[in-house]
Design an enzyme around this catalytic site. Structure first.
Site, short mmCIF file in Angstrom:
data_model
loop_
_atom_site.label_atom_id
_atom_site.label_comp_id
_atom_site.label_asym_id
_atom_site.label_seq_id
_atom_site.Cartn_x
_atom_site.Cartn_y
_atom_site.Cartn_z
N GLN B 195 0.84 -1.19 0.00
CA GLN B 195 0.00 0.00 0.00
C GLN B 195 0.87 1.24 0.00
OE1 GLN B 195 -3.40 0.86 0.75
NE2 GLN B 195 -2.71 2.98 0.91
N ARG B 197 0.99 5.77 -0.91
CA ARG B 197 0.50 6.98 -1.57
C ARG B 197 1.68 7.91 -1.81
NH1 ARG B 197 -0.21 11.18 1.51
NH2 ARG B 197 0.44 10.89 3.63
N ASN B 198 2.89 7.31 -1.79
CA ASN B 198 4.11 8.09 -1.94
C ASN B 198 5.05 7.41 -2.93
OD1 ASN B 198 3.78 10.25 -0.02
ND2 ASN B 198 3.85 8.66 1.56
N GLY B 289 3.34 -2.06 7.53
CA GLY B 289 4.54 -1.48 8.12
C GLY B 289 4.22 -0.84 9.46
N ASP B 291 2.99 1.82 11.92
CA ASP B 291 1.94 2.85 11.90
C ASP B 291 1.21 2.90 10.56
OD1 ASP B 291 0.39 4.79 13.07
OD2 ASP B 291 1.73 6.44 12.58
#
Lengths: 401, 401
Positions: B195, B197-198, B289, B291
């Site tokens: 997952q 978003r970076n 991962g 957090d």
């Protein structure tokens, strides 16, 4: 809290070793029994039976179990089992119903007693073809089967010895009960076993660390069984692994221990046995590398990976299938054939004999191949070998993995 | 041959998007319906319902499902579900039995129709406390719930739009049917979803590669939903990830694709949702991962790991729980807090804002932090941002992970 994996096909470990008064009485009784001499492989099997490593077996297999294991990888009652666990003899006199004392050929110690429930002859070619996928006498596992006695004898065993392992190896030797207690105390529930009979270089460290990244811990599990010429002795291996752990692993993520079994080099079938008895030791995973438990070119590099797809749910313990690992200069890190897209020339790979050469000639071993702390210990070992012996070691060492 | 994981709690994907004549007819019918404007979060949820990403849901949740999901992480019928999927309105006129056309606030497009089966008000504090473990309005997920309308309305939906994702993102956008076909064609059965978003630096590459070592492949799965100020735009992110894949991954071990959902930043509960919808996409594992899906300091670093222990067998898709990863000079490789025993000073760690600073000031970024091919693309992006905007980006970027 998650639990440890259960023992194989059983709610509890089947520990066949006697203790206390029971042990004393049985030892006395054994004096009067006919003696049956066992080989190193059979000795290792007996010690495993004694400590519950072969749960749920109660002794050596009879003919129907032997055949079913060869052909279907299961006992006659359906319990998964990938390799026959059998005892052989040439003794024509031994009879069903008789009790025998099994003594180890190396030291004449009484290891176990057995009430003979069956005496049978086997088709050794069938066993070899099914289990080893070959009948070639040059295969060390085949050679052992071919060297067996004329008869197999079966029966429940009472194990009367620890095989001398606790004395010889101290804390390094742990039984399945002991590793399970250790894992519970550490609050680990997912543990990957890393099978080795060699010192660990960076490629092996990488395998163990992949496992640690996704499990609670790793158990580096070395065979303390019979070694082959050219192998690093257990104490040197263990010391070099300790040096690696001390300098490159986080506290409380790794346990080094040893088990009493000889290698059979049955490749894929042995990978299954390795997973099975690791389940008894409490491990949820077994790291299965390229050509696991293979020898020479008898098995394809991924046969030991693929065989796990055939059994799926027969074992709770699952494989962590990992390809050949190495340092890659372009990756600037440890990689495998599955994660490094670069060329052969970018990869740092040394054969076992090349490494032995560098060590014994006091030449430099690249840090990215092996940690300096490990190299130092191995170098000391090789410097202690006389020049004349070096040659012997070189010639005798073969390509077993 | 092993199979892909099944969709969540269903034998097949529940695809709620209409096509062909059915779509045309429903679109025409929707002209006459009352319009209900949906938020970006609700829009993303609708598109997921349309493509089967939220299998087995048939629409927005009624009150008993809402409450049961909040309190027990399960629909009223017992099906596991960790986060309410609801639609809200302030419209006093809307009535049960009425059909509404749901239009997206950004472009007024009709996204779906819904037959209202229930209209109810909720205890928003309860939802926030249960799902986000906080009522703090500074939490972006809480803020969205607090900003919802007075009423929730529930009902089965017919989805009439693809949200423009295929047009905007081309091949990068894949539906669960498409990823499942892709995996089958590649003969993969174990796939880990990563997952993001970076853009991906070496620490993320390491996470993906651990997964590849033990699975058939990895799916790098980026959110194409609403971004926050300071985020790298999807096209730049995707290009930089492609550069990484081309130079540092083996062919046929990785799939980059995107999904239409907004982040809720619900930390542990969202990690469960992430695993759930990855199961629908055909993934057997989700990399979780430190957090995961957290924001600020609302969650402990391992809350999203530990919550998977509470559900055990509710999902077929399992977490690969991995700690914080980084380059360590003494390890001479990528490591995590679980595998590197060395000191902080040996580890190469850059904060997001430090990295943005290096990139926008055209300073060097260490190779062991990010691959040069990735850095080059990000540098170009930052050099295209006006100096005045840079400051804005810096100030607005917050610590969401």
């Amino acid at each position: 809290m998650s639990q440890l994996v259960p023992p194989h096909a059983s709610n509890e470990l089947k520990i066949l070793a006697l203790k206390g008064d029971e042990l004393k009485i049985e030892l006395k009784k054994s004096d009067a029994m006919t003696k049956l001499v066992c080989s190193s492989r059979e000795f290792g099997d007996l010690i495993m039976l004694g400590i519950g490593g072969f749960t749920p077996l109660e002794g050596f297999m009879g003919k129907s179990d032997w055949l079913s294991v060869c052909k279907n990888m299961a006992l006659e009652n359906g319990t998964f089992w990938p390799i026959p666990i059998t005892l052989s003899t040439d003794d024509e006199e031994l009879k069903v119903g008789q009790e025998v004392a099994i003594v180890y050929e190396k030291n004449n110690e009484v290891i176990a007693t057995m009430l003979i429930s069956e005496k049978y002859s086997i088709d050794k070619e069938l066993e070899c073809n099914e289990v080893f996928k070959t009948n070639d006498i040059n295969h060390p596992g085949v050679a052992l089967v071919k060297a067996q006695g004329k008869y197999n004898i079966a029966g429940a065993v009472k194990v009367l010895s620890d095989g001398g392992f606790p004395k010889q190896y101290g804390d390094l030797y742990m039984t399945p009960s002991e590793t399970r207690s250790y894992f519970k105390e550490k609050k680990w529930s997912t543990i990957a076993a890393f099978q080795t009979r060699n010192p660990m270089h960076r490629s092996h460290e990488y395998l163990a660390k992949i496992a640690i990244e996704i499990c609670d811990g790793v158990m580096i599990h070395s065979t303390l069984g019979e070694l082959k010429p050219g192998d690093i002795p257990a104490d040197v291996r263990s010391k070099s692994i300790s040096a690696l752990i001390e300098n490159y692993f986080v506290d409380n993520t790794v346990l080094q221990s040893g088990y009493p079994l000889d290698m059979r080099y049955a490749g894929p079938r042995e990978a299954l046995l390795h997973a099975l008895f690791r389940q008894n030791y409490g491990c949820s995973h077994l790291i299965v590398g390229r050509d696991h438990a293979g020898v020479g070119d008898y098995y394809g590099p991924f046969d030991a990976h693929n065989i796990f797809d055939e059994i799926e749910n027969e074992l709770v313990t699952k494989p962590l299938k990992i390809d050949w690992t190495f340092w890659c200069e372009k990756c600037a890190g440890m990689s495998s054939m599955k994660t490094c897209p670069h060329e052969q020339k970018d990869r740092l790979m040394l054969s076992g004999s090349k490494l032995r050469h560098l060590l014994s000639e006091n030449q430099e071993v690249p840090d990215n191949f092996s940690r300096p702390e490990v190299v130092e210990i191995l170098r000391k070992h090789y410097s202690g070998i006389k020049d004349s012996d070096k040659v012997k070691v070189e010639l005798k060492g073969h390509s077993a993995k």
